[in-house]
Enzyme design. Structure first.
Site, PDB file in Angstrom:
ATOM      1  N   GLU A 210      -0.196   3.155   1.320  1.00  0.00           N
ATOM      2  CA  GLU A 210       0.019   3.977   0.133  1.00  0.00           C
ATOM      3  C   GLU A 210       0.062   3.035  -1.064  1.00  0.00           C
ATOM      4  O   GLU A 210       1.083   2.404  -1.325  1.00  0.00           O
ATOM      5  CB  GLU A 210       1.318   4.775   0.270  1.00  0.00           C
ATOM      6  CG  GLU A 210       1.326   5.760   1.433  1.00  0.00           C
ATOM      7  CD  GLU A 210       0.279   6.855   1.289  1.00  0.00           C
ATOM      8  OE1 GLU A 210      -0.157   7.111   0.148  1.00  0.00           O
ATOM      9  OE2 GLU A 210      -0.102   7.440   2.305  1.00  0.00           O
ATOM     10  N   CYS A 244       3.622   5.278  -9.031  1.00  0.00           N
ATOM     11  CA  CYS A 244       2.268   4.955  -8.566  1.00  0.00           C
ATOM     12  C   CYS A 244       1.244   6.010  -8.962  1.00  0.00           C
ATOM     13  O   CYS A 244       0.047   5.721  -9.046  1.00  0.00           O
ATOM     14  CB  CYS A 244       2.258   4.741  -7.060  1.00  0.00           C
ATOM     15  SG  CYS A 244       2.840   6.165  -6.106  1.00  0.00           S
TER      16      CYS A 244
END
Length: 478
Positions: A210, A244
């Site tokens: 991720e 993110c």
């Protein structure tokens, strides 16, 4: 034997006892994990306040509420997720039992990130527990206080042998990566992601990465600019830009730039007052190394709003940059901070072209009232997630897979996707020792007649097999 080796060995030994496999045991662990967030909320919030200057309310909103919801969903659905999954059969297997059987992978390594230290560490842990695995948890050392709380609390509430916590920095992480795991789940940046994948390759260990990237935000002239800017400002400056999936930069037509700047400035005043430095809802940069990295990005940029900073307190004000060039420093890497560049393009065609020149981002945002514009950007680009007319909110939906593509990562999680990602979906076929005539078509000697039936079996739709006369004809073909 190092501390890291011991933790992995204990987890492997505990897994081999089989105690993580019964659904009842998994559910007990998940309930205990949820109880921890109720009973130790203050301890958790105090640590995050020290690390990232998040208020109690922000910690619950952005971290623990989502985890509690994910646990509730997992407990409610676990029996269904773990059950055998029937699949379609062909003529040769019509009398057999054919299904997918989810089974645990074994020992999983979870390497968390510092920006949302509980959400991105415990989130994968929920999936690992639900799937019946053991899991070694490595919280980010950058969030010093939160890592210590995680190390102290998790062994109290969940099985400390099955789910050990290993703290430390780069040497400890490197030592962990030298051990053999059955899956590695890493949240962080692409540079480290490549090192994780390289280490995993030595044991052919599958990975979930991720990562991040420069998530674009296209604001179309055909939309409510006030609402678009308000939502973009919220998505960008939440957690001081250290998200993110935060909008990394805005793309818009030149005529819209001044209006966008004014509307974002209004939103910032509404969210964080005239002085964000004193606002309880505005965070801080995690440390001085990242502070300097972000400030260096301002070298060749024109500041339209914000820009104030205080290195001693790791404070950078919400900052807007205008007329940014593609070659500017701020456009060469993921910002991961409270700087929002505006790049002007002639329209949707140039916006799509600009997006496609870069690496595939973790998220892509478009604001428009024109469905054709939304559809074009969705269909002519690629990203981990896609959101129209909002930011970030797709992360909160457990029924959507969350993950990247290309440089922004591989694999996905949340809800059932976490369970499946950390399970081996084992194909199973149970056949009885009778009806051997059905198998004659596969046995030598091979003849044109057998080939003709094999072609029929493999290429025709199962719908035609509903005819009983055809089925019994097949039983006696040879």
């Amino acid at each position: 034997m190092s501390r890291e080796q011991q933790a992995v060995a204990r987890a492997r030994k505990a897994f081999n006892t089989g105690r993580s496999k019964p659904l009842e045991y998994r559910i007990i662990q998940l309930k205990n994990l949820k109880r921890m967030f109720y009973e130790k909320q203050k301890m958790i919030s105090d640590a995050i306040k020290k690390d990232l200057n998040k208020s109690v309310e922000v910690t619950q909103l952005h971290e623990t509420l989502g985890i509690e919801s994910e646990i509730d969903l997992t407990i409610r659905k676990l029996k269904d997720w773990a059950a055998p999954r029937p699949v379609e059969k062909n003529l040769l297997t019509m009398s057999d039992t054919v299904y997918v059987h989810p089974e645990p992978l074994g020992v999983v390594l979870i390497i968390g990130a510092w920006n949302y230290p509980w959400a991105v560490t415990v989130g994968p842990l929920i999936g690992a527990i639900a799937a019946g695995n053991a899991a070694v948890v490595k919280p980010s050392e950058v969030c010093v206080h939160t890592a210590k709380v995680m190390e102290d609390l998790l062994p109290i509430y969940i099985d400390k042998e099955l789910y050990p916590v290993v703290t430390g920095g780069v040497p400890e992480t490197q030592e962990l990566l030298r051990q053999r795991f059955d899956h590695i789940f890493y949240t962080g940046n692409s540079m480290v992601g490549k090192l994780i994948m390289e280490a995993a390759a030595k044991n052919l260990t599958p990975v979930t990465l991720e990562l991040g990237g420069k998530s674009p935000c296209y604001i179309d002239k055909n939309c409510d600019i006030t609402i678009a800017c308000r939502r973009t400002a919220w998505g960008k400056y939440t957690n001081c830009g250290q998200t993110c999936i935060a909008p990394d930069y805005i793309l818009c037509e030149p005529s819209m730039q001044d209006r966008i700047i004014e509307e974002i400035k209004k939103a910032l005043k509404e969210f964080y007052t005239d002085n964000p430095k004193t606002c309880a809802d505005y965070g801080r940069i995690i440390n001085q190394r990242h502070f300097k990295r972000i400030i260096n990005m301002l070298d060749d940029c024109t500041i339209a709003a914000g820009g104030e900073n205080d290195e001693a307190n790791c404070y950078i004000a919400p900052t807007l940059l205008r007329d940014v060039k593609p070659e500017a420093k701020v456009m060469q890497e993921e910002i991961f901070g409270p700087l929002l560049p505006i790049i002007t393009v002639s329209g949707v065609d140039e916006a799509i072209e600009f997006i496609n020149k870069g690496e595939k981002p973790l998220a892509l945002y478009v604001f428009s009232s024109d469905n054709k514009v939304i559809d074009r950007i969705r269909d002519e680009t690629s990203s981990g997630g896609f959101v129209a007319n909002d930011c970030l909110v797709h992360y909160s939906i457990s029924s959507l897979p969350f993950g990247g593509v290309g440089n922004s990562g591989m694999g996905c999680y949340h809800g059932k996707y976490s369970f499946d990602q950390l399970s081996h979906l084992r194909g199973c076929l149970i056949k009885k020792l009778n009806m051997e005539g059905v198998n004659n078509v596969r046995y030598p000697p091979h003849t044109p007649k057998k080939l003709s039936w094999a072609r029929f079996i493999l290429l025709k739709s199962l719908q035609v097999l509903k005819s009983k006369s055809l089925y019994f004809t097949f039983l006696g073909i040879i």
